[in-house]
Design a protein around this motif. Structure first.
Motif, PDB file in Angstrom:
ATOM      1  N   ARG A 143      29.637   6.880  36.206  1.00  0.00           N
ATOM      2  CA  ARG A 143      29.287   8.214  35.244  1.00  0.00           C
ATOM      3  C   ARG A 143      30.401   8.196  34.404  1.00  0.00           C
ATOM      4  N   ALA A 163      29.320   5.601  31.409  1.00  0.00           N
ATOM      5  CA  ALA A 163      28.113   6.050  30.550  1.00  0.00           C
ATOM      6  C   ALA A 163      28.629   6.822  29.653  1.00  0.00           C
ATOM      7  N   GLU A 164      29.579   7.909  29.886  1.00  0.00           N
ATOM      8  CA  GLU A 164      30.084   8.982  29.050  1.00  0.00           C
ATOM      9  C   GLU A 164      30.825   8.297  27.964  1.00  0.00           C
ATOM     10  N   ASN A 182      23.073   6.970  29.158  1.00  0.00           N
ATOM     11  CA  ASN A 182      22.677   7.649  30.616  1.00  0.00           C
ATOM     12  C   ASN A 182      23.165   6.696  31.739  1.00  0.00           C
ATOM     13  N   HIS A 183      23.443   7.189  32.997  1.00  0.00           N
ATOM     14  CA  HIS A 183      23.732   6.711  34.168  1.00  0.00           C
ATOM     15  C   HIS A 183      22.742   5.486  34.407  1.00  0.00           C
ATOM     16  N   SER A 184      21.504   5.491  34.063  1.00  0.00           N
ATOM     17  CA  SER A 184      20.678   4.598  34.810  1.00  0.00           C
ATOM     18  C   SER A 184      20.866   3.260  33.842  1.00  0.00           C
ATOM     19  N   THR A 185      21.019   3.451  32.502  1.00  0.00           N
ATOM     20  CA  THR A 185      21.199   2.465  31.633  1.00  0.00           C
ATOM     21  C   THR A 185      22.517   1.489  32.031  1.00  0.00           C
TER      22      THR A 185
END
Length: 298
Positions: free
Chosen positions: A20, A23-24, A29-32
């Motif tokens: 997380r 990703a930030e 996004n998280h899945s990427t």
């Protein structure tokens, strides 16, 4: 061949400790993030992270990859800044980072003037308190308050600006009420991570126990305007606000010196040079205001 983009995701997780947070940091996004890591692990034929309740921890294979990933990052940044530094076109993106009060209370009109002079330059203002890594091209120019010149990284090029002073302020209405006899003691208004410095305690107004805490400089200023207490503020903020006045008996304090900073290669770019020269002249003109002169206290 290893995809450098995959390595960026690996470094983000290794530094942030979670998918997380990575990703930030990368603004995806998280899945990427998960897909990129899986792709890199497949190419290398090894698991790079161990998932724990507390977050992601590097495996032995991941530890071995980390050193080379950092080297790849450094080479990529060096290549990018070298090419960017040779760009003599005016047009393009210019990222400037500075503390929020300098942006909102002082320099935004000057940024607007510069943008009107050079409409081909796409400006991005990063108004944040946390430091930004110029070497990694997170910004092109930083305007920072520097307390000790020896702490400046040797790989940065700097233009020294005016000294920045602070004072202690309260709302004019609260000051009038105190002079009229009420309230007896005034609370301090501080940001969450700040205390009250000894230099600020020397005024005539007695302080109450227990400060009023705000999350950031904007909330702190609004609280002072509303008469919730007194606070140590930069003089250009306090003196420039018609609702505020200096607390009687208090002195000024030098917070540091303003510096315009950029990376050694980045400074060669024409739009960076134009901006540095323009803002350094504006800052020089603001020197009396930044130093708290003339004294506008009552």
């Amino acid at each position: 061949m290893i995809d450098w983009d995959d390595v960026r995701y690996f470094l983000a997780i290794s530094r942030e400790g979670s998918v997380r947070a990575a990703a930030e940091r990368l603004k995806v996004n998280h899945s990427t993030v998960l897909r990129r890591i899986a792709q890199l692990e497949q190419r290398l034929g090894a698991y790079l992270f161990e998932k724990l309740p507390s977050g992601y921890r590097l495996t032995d294979a991941g530890e071995g990859v980390l050193e080379f990933a950092v080297q790849m990052e450094a080479s990529s940044n060096q290549l990018e800044t070298r090419v960017f530094g040779r760009d003599q076109g005016v047009g393009g993106l210019l990222r400037v980072t500075l503390p929020p009060p300098l942006a909102t209370h002082l320099l935004m009109p000057d940024f607007a003037d510069f943008a009107r002079l050079h409409p081909e330059i796409e400006m991005e203002i990063l108004s944040i308190d946390s430091p930004v890594d110029l070497t990694n091209r997170e910004a092109d120019v930083a305007i920072r308050v520097v307390y000790d010149r020896d702490t400046l990284p040797p790989n940065l090029h700097g233009l020294k600006g005016p000294e920045l002073f602070g004072g202690v302020y309260m709302s004019r209405d609260l000051l009038a009420a105190w002079r009229a006899g009420a309230p007896d003691r005034i609370r301090w208004v501080v940001r969450n991570w700040d205390g009250v410095s000894d230099w600020a305690r020397s005024g005539e107004v007695p302080a109450a126990e227990g400060p009023f805490r705000a999350t950031d400089a904007v909330a702190q200023l609004l609280a002072v305007r509303q008469g919730l207490g007194m606070a140590a503020l930069s003089c250009f903020v306090g003196d420039g606000d018609p609702l505020l006045a200096r607390v009687p008996g208090t002195t000024q304090r030098m917070f540091g010196t303003l510096w315009l900073l950029t990376h050694g290669e980045t400074r060669k770019t024409k739009r960076v040079r134009l901006f540095m020269e323009f803002i350094s002249r504006r800052l020089a003109a603001y020197a009396p205001l930044l130093a708290g002169q003339p004294d506008s206290s009552e």
